[in-house]
Structures are given as C-alpha cells and as structure tokens.
Design an enzyme around this catalytic site. Structure first.
Site, PDB file in Angstrom:
ATOM      1  N   ILE A   1      13.315  17.128 -20.789  1.00 13.96           N
ATOM      2  CA  ILE A   1      12.604  16.107 -20.471  1.00 13.96           C
ATOM      3  C   ILE A   1      10.746  15.896 -21.276  1.00 13.96           C
ATOM      4  O   ILE A   1      10.543  15.007 -21.324  1.00 13.96           O
ATOM      5  CB  ILE A   1      11.773  17.143 -18.630  1.00 13.96           C
ATOM      6  CG1 ILE A   1      11.274  18.374 -19.005  1.00 13.96           C
ATOM      7  CG2 ILE A   1      12.710  16.565 -17.954  1.00 13.96           C
ATOM      8  CD1 ILE A   1      10.502  19.234 -18.039  1.00 13.96           C
TER       9      ILE A   1
ATOM     10  N   GLY B   1      22.044  24.610 -17.047  1.00 16.59           N
ATOM     11  CA  GLY B   1      22.922  24.103 -16.196  1.00 16.59           C
ATOM     12  C   GLY B   1      24.693  24.026 -16.709  1.00 16.59           C
ATOM     13  O   GLY B   1      24.487  24.861 -17.469  1.00 16.59           O
TER      14      GLY B   1
ATOM     15  N   TYR C   1       5.354  31.625 -12.997  1.00 14.61           N
ATOM     16  CA  TYR C   1       5.992  31.004 -12.478  1.00 14.61           C
ATOM     17  C   TYR C   1       5.743  30.130 -11.119  1.00 14.61           C
ATOM     18  O   TYR C   1       5.486  28.653 -11.153  1.00 14.61           O
ATOM     19  CB  TYR C   1       7.071  31.753 -12.126  1.00 14.61           C
ATOM     20  CG  TYR C   1       8.190  30.796 -10.589  1.00 14.61           C
ATOM     21  CD1 TYR C   1       8.875  29.254 -10.900  1.00 14.61           C
ATOM     22  CD2 TYR C   1       8.388  30.919  -9.974  1.00 14.61           C
ATOM     23  CE1 TYR C   1       9.501  28.935 -10.127  1.00 14.61           C
ATOM     24  CE2 TYR C   1       8.605  30.374  -8.730  1.00 14.61           C
ATOM     25  CZ  TYR C   1       9.482  29.027  -8.464  1.00 14.61           C
ATOM     26  OH  TYR C   1      10.843  28.541  -8.366  1.00 14.61           O
TER      27      TYR C   1
ATOM     28  N   ARG D   1      12.549  37.045   4.958  1.00 19.49           N
ATOM     29  CA  ARG D   1      11.904  35.556   4.502  1.00 19.49           C
ATOM     30  C   ARG D   1      12.558  34.719   4.747  1.00 19.49           C
ATOM     31  O   ARG D   1      13.444  34.567   6.142  1.00 19.49           O
ATOM     32  CB  ARG D   1      12.742  35.865   3.032  1.00 19.49           C
ATOM     33  CG  ARG D   1      12.003  36.769   2.306  1.00 19.49           C
ATOM     34  CD  ARG D   1      10.899  35.817   1.176  1.00 19.49           C
ATOM     35  NE  ARG D   1      10.494  37.379   0.456  1.00 19.49           N
ATOM     36  CZ  ARG D   1       9.609  37.711   1.059  1.00 19.49           C
ATOM     37  NH1 ARG D   1       9.077  38.997   2.201  1.00 19.49           N
ATOM     38  NH2 ARG D   1       9.050  39.322  -0.484  1.00 19.49           N
TER      39      ARG D   1
ATOM     40  N   ILE E   1      20.558  24.160  -7.425  1.00 21.06           N
ATOM     41  CA  ILE E   1      20.466  23.016  -5.944  1.00 21.06           C
ATOM     42  C   ILE E   1      20.297  21.877  -6.842  1.00 21.06           C
ATOM     43  O   ILE E   1      20.195  21.149  -5.837  1.00 21.06           O
ATOM     44  CB  ILE E   1      18.653  23.372  -6.188  1.00 21.06           C
ATOM     45  CG1 ILE E   1      18.627  25.257  -5.422  1.00 21.06           C
ATOM     46  CG2 ILE E   1      17.439  22.255  -5.066  1.00 21.06           C
ATOM     47  CD1 ILE E   1      16.732  25.371  -5.100  1.00 21.06           C
TER      48      ILE E   1
ATOM     49  N   LYS F   1       4.058  26.483 -10.605  1.00 18.65           N
ATOM     50  CA  LYS F   1       4.409  24.730  -9.342  1.00 18.65           C
ATOM     51  C   LYS F   1       3.421  24.640  -9.190  1.00 18.65           C
ATOM     52  O   LYS F   1       3.069  22.674  -8.628  1.00 18.65           O
ATOM     53  CB  LYS F   1       5.291  25.970  -8.468  1.00 18.65           C
ATOM     54  CG  LYS F   1       6.661  25.685  -9.204  1.00 18.65           C
ATOM     55  CD  LYS F   1       7.269  24.707  -9.029  1.00 18.65           C
ATOM     56  CE  LYS F   1       8.802  25.561  -9.765  1.00 18.65           C
ATOM     57  NZ  LYS F   1      10.007  23.844 -10.863  1.00 18.65           N
TER      58      LYS F   1
ATOM     59  N   GLY G   1       4.833  43.317  -5.721  1.00 18.19           N
ATOM     60  CA  GLY G   1       4.439  41.477  -5.546  1.00 18.19           C
ATOM     61  C   GLY G   1       4.950  41.176  -4.747  1.00 18.19           C
ATOM     62  O   GLY G   1       4.895  39.871  -3.708  1.00 18.19           O
TER      63      GLY G   1
ATOM     64  N   PHE H   1      13.796  19.038 -11.126  1.00 21.23           N
ATOM     65  CA  PHE H   1      14.219  20.065 -10.801  1.00 21.23           C
ATOM     66  C   PHE H   1      14.314  21.026 -11.930  1.00 21.23           C
ATOM     67  O   PHE H   1      13.707  22.260 -12.018  1.00 21.23           O
ATOM     68  CB  PHE H   1      15.622  20.202  -9.967  1.00 21.23           C
ATOM     69  CG  PHE H   1      15.753  19.990  -9.231  1.00 21.23           C
ATOM     70  CD1 PHE H   1      15.955  20.907  -8.145  1.00 21.23           C
ATOM     71  CD2 PHE H   1      16.418  18.972  -9.129  1.00 21.23           C
ATOM     72  CE1 PHE H   1      15.793  20.043  -6.802  1.00 21.23           C
ATOM     73  CE2 PHE H   1      17.194  18.186  -7.638  1.00 21.23           C
ATOM     74  CZ  PHE H   1      16.899  19.187  -6.888  1.00 21.23           C
TER      75      PHE H   1
ATOM     76  N   SER I   1       7.788  25.343  -4.735  1.00 23.13           N
ATOM     77  CA  SER I   1       8.651  26.429  -3.969  1.00 23.13           C
ATOM     78  C   SER I   1       7.333  27.204  -3.257  1.00 23.13           C
ATOM     79  O   SER I   1       6.071  27.365  -3.592  1.00 23.13           O
ATOM     80  CB  SER I   1       8.753  27.548  -5.843  1.00 23.13           C
ATOM     81  OG  SER I   1       8.117  29.093  -5.011  1.00 23.13           O
TER      82      SER I   1
END
Ligand code: UD1
Length: 325
Positions: free
Chosen positions: A51, A36, A140, A219, A12, A144, A282, A72, A116
């Site tokens: 970072i 990446g 995860y 979705r 993204i 977020k 899940g 990101f 997300s």
C-alpha cells in the site's frame, strides 16, 4: 464502480471480495501476500504489492478505473504489536497515509476502513455505543484509532470514509471453502477447532473467575459473511452520498468463552479438551456492541447467530485439517 480491496487475500478481505464478486461487482485486490493467500481469490484480479507503493496504486487505479476502496491491509496481532510498535505504525498508519495520498491523487475519494472494537479498550459499560470513550490498550488498537482520526480529518480535503469497528469476527464460508487459518490467528474460535482436531494440546481458557454468569469473558462474535456484507452496505452508503462515519459492526449479543466451547461440542460431536489458566492481561470482562447506528445508517444487521458461526467454522476446519494431515 470498481472496488479496490487492499488485503483482499486475508481472512475477512477474502470473504468480502467473494461477496462483491458474487454480486457481479467489479473488484480487484492489492495484497502483499505476506499474510494473505492468493488461492482464496479465485479469478479475481490480484496485484501483489504494498500500500506504500504509489506506482502500483496509480497503475491499478488507471487500469481498472477504481472508484472505491475497502482497506483491510494491516497487521493485527495484538501481542506482537506491543513488541513491534515501529512495524505496526509503519504498516498500519504510515501505509494508510501513503495509500490515501495515492488514492486522492488518482481521483478516488471513497474508502471503507477495517477498524476494530479494540479502539474502545475496556469499555465502561455494555452494550458499547459509538459514543463510548476511545481508550485503545494496545499498539494495534492505537493504530486503528489513529487511522480513524486521520480519515475523518481528510474529510476537509474531499475524502469520505466509513470506519467499521468490528467486534469478534469468526466463522467461515457456507461452502467451507475459505475460513480463518489457525496458524495466522490467536483468536478463540480457530483455537477451539485446533484443540478439537488434535492439532494442539488442550485449549487454555484465560480465567473462569470473572463476574459473569459462568465466570468466563463475554464477547460479541460476528459471522465473517455478515461482516463482509457490512462492507458492501458501507460502499453503497458512500456511493449514494453518505457522510463519513465510524460505526460498530456486531450482533448486540454477548457469548461467553464456555458458551463457545459448548456450541463447538454440540456441533462437532467432540469434547473440547481444555485447561483453566490465569486471566490474560488486558482482557476486558464483557464487550458487545450496540449495533443501532449501523442498522439505521447502512441498513445492516447480522443475519447469522453464534451457532452458525461455530458450525461454519467447524465444517471449514474439519476439511482444512484433513488437507493438512
Ligand atoms: C482480540 C483482540 C482485538 C481484535 C480481536 C479480533 C486482544 C486484547 N484483543 O479480541 O483487538 O480486534 O481479537 O481479532 O487481544 N480466549 C481464551 N483462550 C484462548 C483465546 C481466547 O480463553 O486461547 C478468550 C479470551 O480471553 C477472550 C475470548 O476468548 O475472552 C476471545 O478472545 P480473542 O478471540 O483473542 O478475541 P479478543 O481478545 O476479544
């Protein structure tokens, strides 16, 4: 205004970097290149680093006079996150804290955060509004949600942030030059393309006995270039004085797993080999966004539909597969 994009060499991130650059905006990327790919960046300046590294953030801020950040850089594999909580909290949460500390000490106080819809977990009702309870169901998703709260707490010390809660990002650039590498993803659309192109066995459909019209899960698939545009709109919102906010980025339309397969067959002219297997633990039955807030506050709305998503993904994967053979 120069925008620093962390994780800009990812899926993204690279679409967002390309959109910013195509609009003549100044943009630089910080990416560890662990996941990446620098070939996605063209001539956009890249700093390879972490970072957590205050020195590199300071160097970039000074050299490029950074005013805004799109963040990101994070790990995103849901299953892996359950086995590696330390690694996920360290990169996604501690990394963001370190980044924000460095940014504030260099006078940068506007950030757009890659969140997300996973923060909602299995929502009580659809469409999902921002008022829905946050019940993350994976490490995860927890990371977020925690970062969203951290950013919102930092309002008190002058940070302004937009957290974008992505629904299911998919698709590729219109010129088929960048897209989602299936080796980096367990998501449905790249796996459908992998099965069609013969790089895997049949796709496993995780359950067809859900209480939905065709029995498969629903979705909200959002084109990656629409998602990129949401980041640009969020930057403009912050730079014109907008208050901190967390908002959904989705189309508001639900699409089932079998709908995705049918479209992939129409677009590619090939059958999708598949097996129906048991439900994936899940998996929520149906998740799609109420995108009212983002439209009202950022003036954003999706301009591409699920057919555009599948056809752009097909064009990119067909080309990428030819290079891989
Ligand atoms: C997943 C993550 C979510 C993340 C999002 C985008 C989980 C529980 N959620 O969402 O946190 O933000 O990706 O990266 O993992 N499917 C199959 N066969 C497959 C793969 C998927 O039938 O091989 C089905 C799934 O059951 C689901 C739909 O396709 O119904 C979409 O799955 P996926 O692309 O993995 O996205 P989500 O699970 O919605």
């Amino acid at each position: 205004m120069t925008v620093l994009v962390t994780g800009g060499a990812g899926y993204i991130g690279s679409h967002t970097v390309r959109l910013l650059a195509s609009q003549g905006r100044d943009v630089v990327v910080l990416d560890s290149l662990e996941l990446g790919d620098k070939s996605r960046l063209g001539s956009v300046p890249l700093f390879q680093g972490d970072i957590n590294d205050e020195r590199i953030i300071e160097k970039i801020c000074r050299k490029h006079n950074i005013t805004d950040v799109v963040h990101f850089a994070a790990y995103k594999a849901v299953g892996e996150s359950m086995d590696q909580p330390l690694r996920y909290y360290n990169n996604n949460v501690a990394g963001t804290i370190a980044l924000v500390r460095s940014l504030l000490s260099n006078g940068v106080n506007r950030i757009v955060f890659s969140s997300s819809a996973a923060v909602y977990g299995n929502p009580e009702s659809v469409p999902v509004t921002e008022e829905s309870a946050l019940r993350p169901e994976s490490v995860y998703a927890e990371t977020k949600s925690v970062v969203e709260r951290f950013l919102s707490s930092c309002d008190a010390i002058g940070l302004r942030s937009v957290s974008l809660r992505y629904f299911n990002a998919a698709g590729a650039s219109a010129d088929a030059s960048i897209g989602e590498d299936w080796s980096m993803s367990q998501n449905l659309v790249p796996l459908v393309m992998k099965a069609i192109l013969g790089f895997s066995g049949p796709l496993n459909i995780f359950g067809n006995d859900y209480p939905t019209p065709d029995g498969t899960c629903i979705r909200d698939y959002i084109h990656v270039d629409d998602l990129a545009d949401a980041h640009v709109k969020a930057l403009d919102y912050l730079s014109t004085g907008g208050k901190s906010l967390a908002c959904n980025v989705g189309t508001g339309k639900g699409t089932s797993v079998l709908d995705v397969l049918n479209l992939a067959e129409q677009v590619s002219g090939h059958k999708v080999p598949y097996n129906i297997v048991g439900r994936r633990s899940g998996d929520p039955i149906s998740v799609y966004a109420d995108p009212t807030l983002i439209r009202a506050l950022l003036g954003w709305k999706a301009t591409r539909d699920v057919r555009d998503i599948i056809s752009s993904a097909w064009n990119w994967h067909e080309r990428d597969a030819a290079a891989k053979r």
